[in-house]
Design a protein around this motif. Structure first.
Motif, PDB file in Angstrom:
ATOM      1  N   ARG A  20       0.831  -1.210   0.000  1.00 26.49           N
ATOM      2  CA  ARG A  20       0.000   0.000   0.000  1.00 26.49           C
ATOM      3  C   ARG A  20       0.865   1.259   0.000  1.00 26.49           C
ATOM      4  O   ARG A  20       0.559   2.241  -0.683  1.00 26.49           O
ATOM      5  CB  ARG A  20      -0.925  -0.014   1.220  1.00 26.49           C
ATOM      6  N   ASN A  21       1.969   1.216   0.772  1.00 26.22           N
ATOM      7  CA  ASN A  21       2.845   2.379   0.864  1.00 26.22           C
ATOM      8  C   ASN A  21       3.936   2.388  -0.209  1.00 26.22           C
ATOM      9  O   ASN A  21       4.577   3.422  -0.419  1.00 26.22           O
ATOM     10  CB  ASN A  21       3.523   2.413   2.252  1.00 26.22           C
ATOM     11  N   LEU A  22       4.154   1.195  -0.829  1.00 26.84           N
ATOM     12  CA  LEU A  22       5.281   1.023  -1.756  1.00 26.84           C
ATOM     13  C   LEU A  22       6.575   1.533  -1.130  1.00 26.84           C
ATOM     14  O   LEU A  22       7.368   2.218  -1.735  1.00 26.84           O
ATOM     15  CB  LEU A  22       4.994   1.746  -3.080  1.00 26.84           C
ATOM     16  N   SER A  23       6.740   1.114   0.143  1.00 25.74           N
ATOM     17  CA  SER A  23       7.929   1.548   0.884  1.00 25.74           C
ATOM     18  C   SER A  23       8.113   0.626   2.081  1.00 25.74           C
ATOM     19  O   SER A  23       7.192   0.446   2.881  1.00 25.74           O
ATOM     20  CB  SER A  23       7.764   2.991   1.360  1.00 25.74           C
ATOM     21  N   TYR A  24       9.321   0.074   2.200  1.00 25.00           N
ATOM     22  CA  TYR A  24       9.643  -0.721   3.379  1.00 25.00           C
ATOM     23  C   TYR A  24       9.728   0.169   4.617  1.00 25.00           C
ATOM     24  O   TYR A  24       9.307  -0.225   5.710  1.00 25.00           O
ATOM     25  CB  TYR A  24      10.973  -1.458   3.177  1.00 25.00           C
ATOM     26  N   THR A  25      10.284   1.350   4.450  1.00 20.78           N
ATOM     27  CA  THR A  25      10.481   2.262   5.580  1.00 20.78           C
ATOM     28  C   THR A  25       9.138   2.690   6.174  1.00 20.78           C
ATOM     29  O   THR A  25       8.936   2.632   7.396  1.00 20.78           O
ATOM     30  CB  THR A  25      11.271   3.506   5.136  1.00 20.78           C
ATOM     31  N   LYS A  26       8.210   3.141   5.308  1.00 15.03           N
ATOM     32  CA  LYS A  26       6.910   3.586   5.809  1.00 15.03           C
ATOM     33  C   LYS A  26       6.123   2.435   6.434  1.00 15.03           C
ATOM     34  O   LYS A  26       5.434   2.605   7.438  1.00 15.03           O
ATOM     35  CB  LYS A  26       6.110   4.222   4.677  1.00 15.03           C
ATOM     36  N   ALA A  27       6.231   1.266   5.818  1.00 16.43           N
ATOM     37  CA  ALA A  27       5.538   0.098   6.370  1.00 16.43           C
ATOM     38  C   ALA A  27       6.079  -0.251   7.753  1.00 16.43           C
ATOM     39  O   ALA A  27       5.319  -0.558   8.680  1.00 16.43           O
ATOM     40  CB  ALA A  27       5.681  -1.093   5.436  1.00 16.43           C
ATOM     41  N   ALA A  28       7.408  -0.194   7.900  1.00 20.92           N
ATOM     42  CA  ALA A  28       8.028  -0.490   9.195  1.00 20.92           C
ATOM     43  C   ALA A  28       7.560   0.493  10.260  1.00 20.92           C
ATOM     44  O   ALA A  28       7.239   0.114  11.391  1.00 20.92           O
ATOM     45  CB  ALA A  28       9.550  -0.470   9.059  1.00 20.92           C
ATOM     46  N   GLU A  29       7.516   1.792   9.927  1.00 26.23           N
ATOM     47  CA  GLU A  29       7.069   2.816  10.878  1.00 26.23           C
ATOM     48  C   GLU A  29       5.611   2.598  11.270  1.00 26.23           C
ATOM     49  O   GLU A  29       5.241   2.717  12.438  1.00 26.23           O
ATOM     50  CB  GLU A  29       7.248   4.208  10.266  1.00 26.23           C
ATOM     51  N   GLU A  30       4.794   2.258  10.297  1.00 21.97           N
ATOM     52  CA  GLU A  30       3.358   2.061  10.543  1.00 21.97           C
ATOM     53  C   GLU A  30       3.102   0.873  11.452  1.00 21.97           C
ATOM     54  O   GLU A  30       2.229   0.904  12.323  1.00 21.97           O
ATOM     55  CB  GLU A  30       2.662   1.859   9.197  1.00 21.97           C
ATOM     56  N   LEU A  31       3.902  -0.192  11.268  1.00 22.09           N
ATOM     57  CA  LEU A  31       3.698  -1.422  12.033  1.00 22.09           C
ATOM     58  C   LEU A  31       4.507  -1.467  13.320  1.00 22.09           C
ATOM     59  O   LEU A  31       4.350  -2.407  14.117  1.00 22.09           O
ATOM     60  CB  LEU A  31       4.053  -2.635  11.164  1.00 22.09           C
ATOM     61  N   GLY A  32       5.380  -0.494  13.524  1.00 27.96           N
ATOM     62  CA  GLY A  32       6.211  -0.491  14.718  1.00 27.96           C
ATOM     63  C   GLY A  32       7.296  -1.535  14.677  1.00 27.96           C
ATOM     64  O   GLY A  32       7.686  -2.083  15.722  1.00 27.96           O
ATOM     65  N   LEU A  33       7.783  -1.851  13.488  1.00 28.35           N
ATOM     66  CA  LEU A  33       8.845  -2.838  13.309  1.00 28.35           C
ATOM     67  C   LEU A  33      10.085  -2.157  12.752  1.00 28.35           C
ATOM     68  O   LEU A  33      10.038  -1.023  12.268  1.00 28.35           O
ATOM     69  CB  LEU A  33       8.383  -3.942  12.352  1.00 28.35           C
ATOM     70  N   SER A  34      11.190  -2.891  12.792  1.00 26.90           N
ATOM     71  CA  SER A  34      12.409  -2.364  12.160  1.00 26.90           C
ATOM     72  C   SER A  34      12.335  -2.635  10.658  1.00 26.90           C
ATOM     73  O   SER A  34      11.671  -3.585  10.217  1.00 26.90           O
ATOM     74  CB  SER A  34      13.644  -3.036  12.754  1.00 26.90           C
ATOM     75  N   GLN A  35      13.032  -1.822   9.877  1.00 28.45           N
ATOM     76  CA  GLN A  35      13.020  -2.025   8.423  1.00 28.45           C
ATOM     77  C   GLN A  35      13.618  -3.373   8.035  1.00 28.45           C
ATOM     78  O   GLN A  35      13.080  -4.060   7.163  1.00 28.45           O
ATOM     79  CB  GLN A  35      13.754  -0.891   7.709  1.00 28.45           C
ATOM     80  N   PRO A  36      14.737  -3.807   8.675  1.00 32.46           N
ATOM     81  CA  PRO A  36      15.278  -5.128   8.328  1.00 32.46           C
ATOM     82  C   PRO A  36      14.261  -6.256   8.590  1.00 32.46           C
ATOM     83  O   PRO A  36      14.194  -7.213   7.813  1.00 32.46           O
ATOM     84  CB  PRO A  36      16.498  -5.260   9.235  1.00 32.46           C
ATOM     85  N   ALA A  37      13.485  -6.136   9.668  1.00 30.43           N
ATOM     86  CA  ALA A  37      12.497  -7.179   9.980  1.00 30.43           C
ATOM     87  C   ALA A  37      11.437  -7.253   8.890  1.00 30.43           C
ATOM     88  O   ALA A  37      11.024  -8.346   8.482  1.00 30.43           O
ATOM     89  CB  ALA A  37      11.844  -6.907  11.325  1.00 30.43           C
ATOM     90  N   VAL A  38      11.014  -6.105   8.395  1.00 28.39           N
ATOM     91  CA  VAL A  38      10.027  -6.062   7.317  1.00 28.39           C
ATOM     92  C   VAL A  38      10.616  -6.673   6.046  1.00 28.39           C
ATOM     93  O   VAL A  38       9.974  -7.484   5.364  1.00 28.39           O
ATOM     94  CB  VAL A  38       9.558  -4.614   7.070  1.00 28.39           C
ATOM     95  N   SER A  39      11.843  -6.314   5.725  1.00 25.16           N
ATOM     96  CA  SER A  39      12.494  -6.826   4.509  1.00 25.16           C
ATOM     97  C   SER A  39      12.667  -8.342   4.570  1.00 25.16           C
ATOM     98  O   SER A  39      12.449  -9.042   3.576  1.00 25.16           O
ATOM     99  CB  SER A  39      13.858  -6.154   4.325  1.00 25.16           C
ATOM    100  N   ILE A  40      13.036  -8.847   5.746  1.00 32.07           N
ATOM    101  CA  ILE A  40      13.244 -10.293   5.903  1.00 32.07           C
ATOM    102  C   ILE A  40      11.936 -11.048   5.681  1.00 32.07           C
ATOM    103  O   ILE A  40      11.894 -12.078   4.989  1.00 32.07           O
ATOM    104  CB  ILE A  40      13.831 -10.602   7.291  1.00 32.07           C
ATOM    105  N   GLN A  41      10.834 -10.549   6.272  1.00 34.14           N
ATOM    106  CA  GLN A  41       9.538 -11.221   6.126  1.00 34.14           C
ATOM    107  C   GLN A  41       9.068 -11.203   4.667  1.00 34.14           C
ATOM    108  O   GLN A  41       8.480 -12.184   4.182  1.00 34.14           O
ATOM    109  CB  GLN A  41       8.490 -10.571   7.036  1.00 34.14           C
ATOM    110  N   MET A  42       9.302 -10.100   3.987  1.00 41.91           N
ATOM    111  CA  MET A  42       8.912 -10.019   2.580  1.00 41.91           C
ATOM    112  C   MET A  42       9.714 -11.009   1.744  1.00 41.91           C
ATOM    113  O   MET A  42       9.178 -11.672   0.841  1.00 41.91           O
ATOM    114  CB  MET A  42       9.103  -8.595   2.060  1.00 41.91           C
ATOM    115  N   LYS A  43      10.994 -11.127   2.053  1.00 45.79           N
ATOM    116  CA  LYS A  43      11.846 -12.044   1.313  1.00 45.79           C
ATOM    117  C   LYS A  43      11.403 -13.496   1.537  1.00 45.79           C
ATOM    118  O   LYS A  43      11.324 -14.294   0.597  1.00 45.79           O
ATOM    119  CB  LYS A  43      13.302 -11.864   1.754  1.00 45.79           C
ATOM    120  N   ARG A  44      11.079 -13.825   2.815  1.00 46.63           N
ATOM    121  CA  ARG A  44      10.619 -15.183   3.128  1.00 46.63           C
ATOM    122  C   ARG A  44       9.297 -15.490   2.426  1.00 46.63           C
ATOM    123  O   ARG A  44       9.074 -16.601   1.939  1.00 46.63           O
ATOM    124  CB  ARG A  44      10.456 -15.344   4.635  1.00 46.63           C
ATOM    125  N   LEU A  45       8.430 -14.496   2.386  1.00 48.19           N
ATOM    126  CA  LEU A  45       7.136 -14.682   1.754  1.00 48.19           C
ATOM    127  C   LEU A  45       7.296 -15.052   0.282  1.00 48.19           C
ATOM    128  O   LEU A  45       6.664 -15.989  -0.223  1.00 48.19           O
ATOM    129  CB  LEU A  45       6.303 -13.397   1.887  1.00 48.19           C
TER     130      LEU A  45
END
Length: 309
Positions: A20-45
């Motif tokens: 929705r945000n087309l951004s790892y950074t904005k998604a991480a801020e919105e979810l209260g997660l770190s950017q690396p954590a978001v990137s790792i989950q996307m990669k696993r998916l």
């Protein structure tokens, strides 16, 4: 998307935010997660499903066609979860359904008036009231038969949460125009010589009565034992003897002169009525509402307003 999609609820939330945000950074801020954590989950998916949902061209993120379809599906799933959560919370907050209460027999003389006032406030509750003796209540509480119980003495051997909500006045009741009816400050030893009617052993009222006499060095030998407060009240009015009874149980009869309350030293015996539940039992909304209701009302005033007979 490929068949047999492997995805967790956390990955659904992360993917929806990233797409929705087309951004790892904005998604991480919105979810209260770190950017690396978001990137790792996307990669696993993507690796677990052998499909690319997002592609990076230059420094910008774009959804692939499977990604666009995935976004719509994830948003629909999250909307349904949100609606489900709201529905569950609403159902939990609505005060309705069956309310199972066990009541010791003397409490039946005031509980109907309390229930009537409670149901005026919560008409969708369906009370199921069981009036039984104290011993049976204790046995059935252990088997999780009731939401709540109303009793005069809370047994220490059971793990119960309880609180007092109403005072129980135990008074000496005698037949109308008894020889002691007009006497003041009658010595407790004098009434011990009367024919005493008592509840069965194990009754909370009997234990309270025996304790009061024992404090004065007196042991009461009952003339007759009866199995309920109502049967004792009728026996007193019939002239079979005197007894100690809850004031609430005889208030109508005393008001109309069908029996007399004697002025005896050491009486009334003041005890509390308790509402109790097993310690680990979670109360559903109707049961919790009833506990809160008991905490909020003036029961003496309620009974006085009800005594119009």
């Amino acid at each position: 998307m490929t068949p047999n999609l492997h995805i967790t609820s956390q990955q659904i939330r992360i993917f929806e935010a990233v797409a929705r945000n087309l951004s790892y950074t904005k998604a991480a801020e919105e979810l209260g997660l770190s950017q690396p954590a978001v990137s790792i989950q996307m990669k696993r998916l993507e690796e677990n499903n052998d499909v690319k949902f997002i592609e990076v061209i230059g420094k910008k993120l774009y959804l692939t066609r499977p990604g666009e379809r995935m976004l719509k599906s994830c948003q629909r799933i999250l909307d349904e979860l949100h609606d489900l959560n709201g529905h569950i919370k609403s159902a939990q907050q609505k005060i309705e359904g069956e309310l199972k209460i066990a009541v010791v027999t003397p409490a039946k003389y005031f509980m109907p008036y309390i229930l009537k006032a409670f149901l005026n406030r919560y008409p969708d509750v369906r009370p199921a009231i069981t009036v039984i003796n104290r011993r049976r209540i204790l046995d059935e509480l252990k088997q999780n038969q009731y939401d709540l119980s109303i009793m005069g003495r809370v047994p220490e051997e059971l793990k119960l949460d309880s609180f007092p909500f109403f005072q129980n006045e135990l008074v000496v009741a005698a037949p109308a125009k008894h020889r002691l009816s007009k006497e003041k400050r009658i010595p407790i030893a004098e009434i011990a010589t009367e024919r005493f009617l008592m509840r069965e052993k194990g009754s909370g009222i009997r234990m309270s009565v025996e304790d009061r006499f024992a404090e004065n060095g007196i042991i009461i030998e009952p003339y007759m034992e009866l199995g309920s407060t109502e049967s004792i009240k009728q026996a007193v009015m019939a002239g079979l003897g005197i007894s100690v009874l809850p004031k609430q149980a005889i208030r109508i009869e005393a008001k109309h002169g069908h029996l007399d309350i004697l002025d005896v030293e050491g009486f009334p015996v003041i005890r509390d009525w308790y509402v109790a539940k097993m310690k680990d039992k979670n109360l559903h909304p109707a049961a919790q509402a009833f506990v809160d209701f008991l905490n909020s009302i003036d029961i003496e005033r309620l009974l006085a307003m009800s005594d119009t007979r």
